[in-house]
Scaffold this motif. Structure first.
Motif, PDB file in Angstrom:
ATOM      1  N   ALA A 165      52.502   8.723 -50.447  1.00 60.36           N
ATOM      2  CA  ALA A 165      52.414   9.505 -48.991  1.00 60.36           C
ATOM      3  C   ALA A 165      53.613   9.344 -47.998  1.00 60.36           C
ATOM      4  CB  ALA A 165      51.241   8.771 -48.372  1.00 60.36           C
ATOM      5  N   ASP A 166      54.465   8.068 -48.379  1.00 59.59           N
ATOM      6  CA  ASP A 166      55.656   7.574 -47.758  1.00 59.59           C
ATOM      7  C   ASP A 166      57.020   8.257 -48.206  1.00 59.59           C
ATOM      8  OD1 ASP A 166      53.919   6.527 -45.763  1.00 59.59           O
ATOM      9  OD2 ASP A 166      54.084   4.499 -46.907  1.00 59.59           O
ATOM     10  N   ARG A 167      56.955   9.062 -49.262  1.00 53.31           N
ATOM     11  CA  ARG A 167      58.110   9.395 -49.867  1.00 53.31           C
ATOM     12  C   ARG A 167      59.299   9.787 -49.139  1.00 53.31           C
ATOM     13  NH1 ARG A 167      54.110  12.873 -51.248  1.00 53.31           N
ATOM     14  NH2 ARG A 167      54.538  15.390 -50.609  1.00 53.31           N
ATOM     15  N   ARG A 168      58.875  10.836 -48.128  1.00 51.58           N
ATOM     16  CA  ARG A 168      59.976  11.495 -47.526  1.00 51.58           C
ATOM     17  C   ARG A 168      60.673  10.449 -46.517  1.00 51.58           C
ATOM     18  NH1 ARG A 168      60.699  17.483 -45.428  1.00 51.58           N
ATOM     19  NH2 ARG A 168      60.313  18.470 -47.251  1.00 51.58           N
ATOM     20  N   ASP A 169      59.887   9.677 -45.798  1.00 50.69           N
ATOM     21  CA  ASP A 169      60.551   8.775 -44.964  1.00 50.69           C
ATOM     22  C   ASP A 169      61.135   7.555 -45.781  1.00 50.69           C
ATOM     23  OD1 ASP A 169      59.426   9.856 -42.769  1.00 50.69           O
ATOM     24  OD2 ASP A 169      57.662   8.406 -42.720  1.00 50.69           O
ATOM     25  N   PHE A 170      60.724   7.340 -46.875  1.00 51.53           N
ATOM     26  CA  PHE A 170      61.382   6.356 -47.657  1.00 51.53           C
ATOM     27  C   PHE A 170      62.827   6.937 -48.227  1.00 51.53           C
ATOM     28  CE2 PHE A 170      62.571   4.569 -51.852  1.00 51.53           C
ATOM     29  CZ  PHE A 170      62.293   3.066 -51.582  1.00 51.53           C
ATOM     30  N   VAL A 171      62.957   8.003 -48.578  1.00 50.49           N
ATOM     31  CA  VAL A 171      64.188   8.486 -49.108  1.00 50.49           C
ATOM     32  C   VAL A 171      64.902   8.781 -47.890  1.00 50.49           C
ATOM     33  CG1 VAL A 171      65.212  10.489 -50.320  1.00 50.49           C
ATOM     34  CG2 VAL A 171      63.128   9.547 -51.118  1.00 50.49           C
ATOM     35  N   GLN A 172      64.592   9.026 -46.818  1.00 51.89           N
ATOM     36  CA  GLN A 172      65.171   9.217 -45.583  1.00 51.89           C
ATOM     37  C   GLN A 172      66.006   8.000 -45.071  1.00 51.89           C
ATOM     38  OE1 GLN A 172      65.761  12.403 -43.889  1.00 51.89           O
ATOM     39  NE2 GLN A 172      65.909  11.864 -41.899  1.00 51.89           N
ATOM     40  N   GLY A 173      65.513   7.020 -45.318  1.00 53.91           N
ATOM     41  CA  GLY A 173      65.988   5.761 -44.914  1.00 53.91           C
ATOM     42  C   GLY A 173      67.055   5.070 -45.886  1.00 53.91           C
ATOM     43  N   GLN A 174      67.170   5.964 -47.061  1.00 60.87           N
ATOM     44  CA  GLN A 174      68.169   5.503 -48.142  1.00 60.87           C
ATOM     45  C   GLN A 174      69.316   6.499 -48.302  1.00 60.87           C
ATOM     46  OE1 GLN A 174      67.934   2.761 -50.059  1.00 60.87           O
ATOM     47  NE2 GLN A 174      66.405   2.042 -49.098  1.00 60.87           N
ATOM     48  N   MET A 175      69.003   7.646 -48.030  1.00 63.18           N
ATOM     49  CA  MET A 175      70.189   8.786 -48.428  1.00 63.18           C
ATOM     50  C   MET A 175      70.857   9.464 -47.232  1.00 63.18           C
ATOM     51  SD  MET A 175      68.968  12.078 -50.686  1.00 63.18           S
ATOM     52  CE  MET A 175      70.302  12.744 -51.822  1.00 63.18           C
ATOM     53  N   GLY A 231      73.192  14.531 -51.308  1.00 67.94           N
ATOM     54  CA  GLY A 231      73.446  13.281 -50.537  1.00 67.94           C
ATOM     55  C   GLY A 231      73.997  12.326 -51.318  1.00 67.94           C
ATOM     56  N   CYS A 232      74.186  11.117 -50.436  1.00 70.16           N
ATOM     57  CA  CYS A 232      74.700  10.043 -51.290  1.00 70.16           C
ATOM     58  C   CYS A 232      73.811   8.784 -50.981  1.00 70.16           C
ATOM     59  CB  CYS A 232      76.088   9.606 -50.725  1.00 70.16           C
ATOM     60  SG  CYS A 232      77.480  10.933 -51.067  1.00 70.16           S
ATOM     61  N   PHE A 233      73.912   7.799 -51.652  1.00 71.37           N
ATOM     62  CA  PHE A 233      73.240   6.383 -51.553  1.00 71.37           C
ATOM     63  C   PHE A 233      74.420   5.467 -51.237  1.00 71.37           C
ATOM     64  CE2 PHE A 233      70.159   9.103 -53.752  1.00 71.37           C
ATOM     65  CZ  PHE A 233      69.038   8.664 -52.930  1.00 71.37           C
ATOM     66  N   LEU A 234      74.744   4.844 -49.895  1.00 72.24           N
ATOM     67  CA  LEU A 234      75.694   3.844 -49.744  1.00 72.24           C
ATOM     68  C   LEU A 234      75.272   2.650 -49.667  1.00 72.24           C
ATOM     69  CD1 LEU A 234      76.953   5.856 -46.408  1.00 72.24           C
ATOM     70  CD2 LEU A 234      77.421   6.545 -49.012  1.00 72.24           C
ATOM     71  N   ASN A 235      76.304   1.501 -50.001  1.00 75.25           N
ATOM     72  CA  ASN A 235      76.239   0.167 -49.885  1.00 75.25           C
ATOM     73  C   ASN A 235      76.366  -0.005 -48.213  1.00 75.25           C
ATOM     74  OD1 ASN A 235      79.102   0.057 -49.376  1.00 75.25           O
ATOM     75  ND2 ASN A 235      79.417  -0.376 -51.363  1.00 75.25           N
ATOM     76  N   VAL A 236      76.295  -1.526 -47.862  1.00 77.57           N
ATOM     77  CA  VAL A 236      76.302  -1.945 -46.571  1.00 77.57           C
ATOM     78  C   VAL A 236      77.559  -1.606 -45.756  1.00 77.57           C
ATOM     79  CG1 VAL A 236      74.325  -3.448 -46.809  1.00 77.57           C
ATOM     80  CG2 VAL A 236      76.756  -4.217 -47.224  1.00 77.57           C
ATOM     81  N   ARG A 237      78.599  -1.540 -46.551  1.00 79.93           N
ATOM     82  CA  ARG A 237      80.111  -1.107 -46.350  1.00 79.93           C
ATOM     83  C   ARG A 237      80.323   0.442 -46.154  1.00 79.93           C
ATOM     84  NH1 ARG A 237      80.184  -5.140 -50.219  1.00 79.93           N
ATOM     85  NH2 ARG A 237      80.737  -3.668 -51.668  1.00 79.93           N
ATOM     86  N   GLY A 238      79.212   1.063 -46.189  1.00 81.92           N
ATOM     87  CA  GLY A 238      79.451   2.659 -46.082  1.00 81.92           C
ATOM     88  C   GLY A 238      80.099   3.347 -47.295  1.00 81.92           C
ATOM     89  N   ILE A 271      75.963  14.871 -45.881  1.00 78.26           N
ATOM     90  CA  ILE A 271      75.766  13.797 -45.039  1.00 78.26           C
ATOM     91  C   ILE A 271      74.870  14.550 -43.601  1.00 78.26           C
ATOM     92  CG2 ILE A 271      77.988  13.901 -43.943  1.00 78.26           C
ATOM     93  CD1 ILE A 271      77.413  10.994 -43.440  1.00 78.26           C
ATOM     94  N   SER A 272      74.148  14.006 -42.883  1.00 77.11           N
ATOM     95  CA  SER A 272      73.889  14.379 -41.577  1.00 77.11           C
ATOM     96  C   SER A 272      74.143  13.348 -40.603  1.00 77.11           C
ATOM     97  CB  SER A 272      72.252  14.768 -41.615  1.00 77.11           C
ATOM     98  OG  SER A 272      72.027  14.781 -40.171  1.00 77.11           O
ATOM     99  N   TYR A 273      74.825  13.666 -39.495  1.00 78.27           N
ATOM    100  CA  TYR A 273      75.115  12.665 -38.572  1.00 78.27           C
ATOM    101  C   TYR A 273      74.053  12.660 -37.465  1.00 78.27           C
ATOM    102  CZ  TYR A 273      79.830  11.832 -40.580  1.00 78.27           C
ATOM    103  OH  TYR A 273      80.758  11.910 -41.245  1.00 78.27           O
ATOM    104  N   ARG A 274      72.886  13.197 -37.692  1.00 76.36           N
ATOM    105  CA  ARG A 274      72.197  13.278 -36.643  1.00 76.36           C
ATOM    106  C   ARG A 274      70.633  12.876 -37.006  1.00 76.36           C
ATOM    107  NH1 ARG A 274      76.133  13.411 -34.594  1.00 76.36           N
ATOM    108  NH2 ARG A 274      77.113  15.136 -33.608  1.00 76.36           N
ATOM    109  N   LYS A 275      70.641  12.505 -38.400  1.00 74.61           N
ATOM    110  CA  LYS A 275      69.451  11.794 -38.566  1.00 74.61           C
ATOM    111  C   LYS A 275      69.340  10.322 -38.523  1.00 74.61           C
ATOM    112  CE  LYS A 275      69.254  10.202 -42.871  1.00 74.61           C
ATOM    113  NZ  LYS A 275      69.067  10.285 -44.314  1.00 74.61           N
ATOM    114  N   GLY A 276      68.334   9.715 -38.644  1.00 77.74           N
ATOM    115  CA  GLY A 276      67.894   8.300 -38.367  1.00 77.74           C
ATOM    116  C   GLY A 276      68.886   7.136 -39.191  1.00 77.74           C
ATOM    117  N   CYS A 277      68.267   5.789 -39.230  1.00 78.27           N
ATOM    118  CA  CYS A 277      69.145   5.240 -39.768  1.00 78.27           C
ATOM    119  C   CYS A 277      68.870   5.244 -41.366  1.00 78.27           C
ATOM    120  CB  CYS A 277      68.615   3.664 -39.353  1.00 78.27           C
ATOM    121  SG  CYS A 277      69.211   3.286 -37.881  1.00 78.27           S
TER     122      CYS A 277
END
Length: 297
Positions: free
Chosen positions: A20-30, A45-52, A210-216
């Motif tokens: 049920a949470d798949r979209r929000d979960f991937v949204q917070g990673q990608m 899209g990309c999956f980044l580390n904490v250094r970007g 990348i989107s610069y207008r999405k959430g974290c």
């Protein structure tokens, strides 16, 4: 019979994210905006580390019951699955690795492939002759489709493509077209560890991811700082010579390192280069002379 288009098998890996949470979960990673994407669609899209820095590149296919993630290898899929599972806490999400069951090939070289006119980012499911997921994907500088299917159904699928006049081409031919067209591939070019604006994946690049207008998401703070600062010091270019260039080599000028080459095809290679280098500048790739090119200039 003259080929109407080509097809090439792609090394690939496949993950399926359900729950049920798949979209929000991937949204917070990608880095891509999955929540706003059409169903279905093919979203790079990309999956980044904490250094970007880029850890993985994938195309996400949001569908009615799941999100399908297509990667460049089964090893990449396994590593990304392990990462995603570490972030599952209270989310109603399951990550399944289907790399052993699914295959992917790329159709390219003609307009209106399979009677469709899918633009990059669009996707559709077909039922004949077997069930396949098609995504508009630019890999060669020509119209192209990624076609995802069950491995056990490959004989029927390739026979059908042959009946349409399609001819198999080796991966090397597709790679040469990709490099000449200036389209990055994070895995094949060895660009993992780079920043998105440095390797053609930023907005305005050949493969916006990348989107610069999405959430974290993981690494989002670094990307926001880069956007605010403006241009990065490096960008995606090419290096060219009359001979053959090595892949994944150091690019230097006057003893100073100015970039790294990605995949090479004969005398041309994609490269992550300092942006202040002018087109036509002479550099050395692993000691071999070459000229800098900026696609579009």
């Amino acid at each position: 019979m003259t080929a109407s288009f080509f097809w090439t098998r792609l090394p690939s890996g496949a993950l399926r994210v359900v729950g049920a949470d798949r979209r929000d979960f991937v949204q917070g990673q990608m880095t891509a905006d999955i929540r706003s994407a059409a169903v279905p669609s093919a979203v790079p899209g990309c999956f980044l580390n904490v250094r970007g820095q880029i850890e993985f590149f994938a195309r996400a296919y949001p569908r009615e019951q799941d999100i399908y993630l297509h990667l460049s290898s089964s090893e990449q899929a396994q590593a990304l699955a392990e990462r995603l599972r570490r972030y599952i806490i209270f989310d109603q999400v399951e990550v399944q690795d289907l790399s052993a069951e699914l295959r992917t090939l790329h159709l390219w070289g003609g307009a209106g492939l399979l009677g469709l006119d899918l633009r990059p980012g669009e996707a559709v499911t077909l039922q004949e002759p077997v069930t396949v997921l098609l995504g508009g994907v630019q890999r060669s500088g020509m119209p192209g489709l990624d076609l995802h299917y069950l491995a056990q159904q490959e004989p029927q699928l390739t026979q059908w493509l042959a009946s349409l006049g399609a001819v198999e081409q080796p991966e090397a031919a597709l790679e040469a077209a990709r490099v000449e067209a200036g389209i990055p591939d994070v895995t094949r070019d060895g660009f993992a560890g780079s920043l998105i604006p440095e390797v053609g994946l930023d907005l305005g690049g050949p493969l916006p991811s990348i989107s610069y207008r999405k959430g974290c998401y993981v690494g989002q703070e670094i990307m926001a700082r880069l956007e605010a600062r403006g241009q990065a010091r490096y960008a995606l270019g090419r290096v060219r010579t009359d001979g053959a260039l090595p892949s994944h080599a150091e690019v230097s000028q006057g003893g100073r390192v100015v970039g790294q080459s990605g995949a090479a095809a004969g005398g041309v290679a994609l490269a992550r280069l300092r942006r202040d280098l002018e087109a036509g500048t002479l550099v050395e790739v692993a000691g071999q002379p070459a000229q800098v090119e900026w696609p579009g200039q």
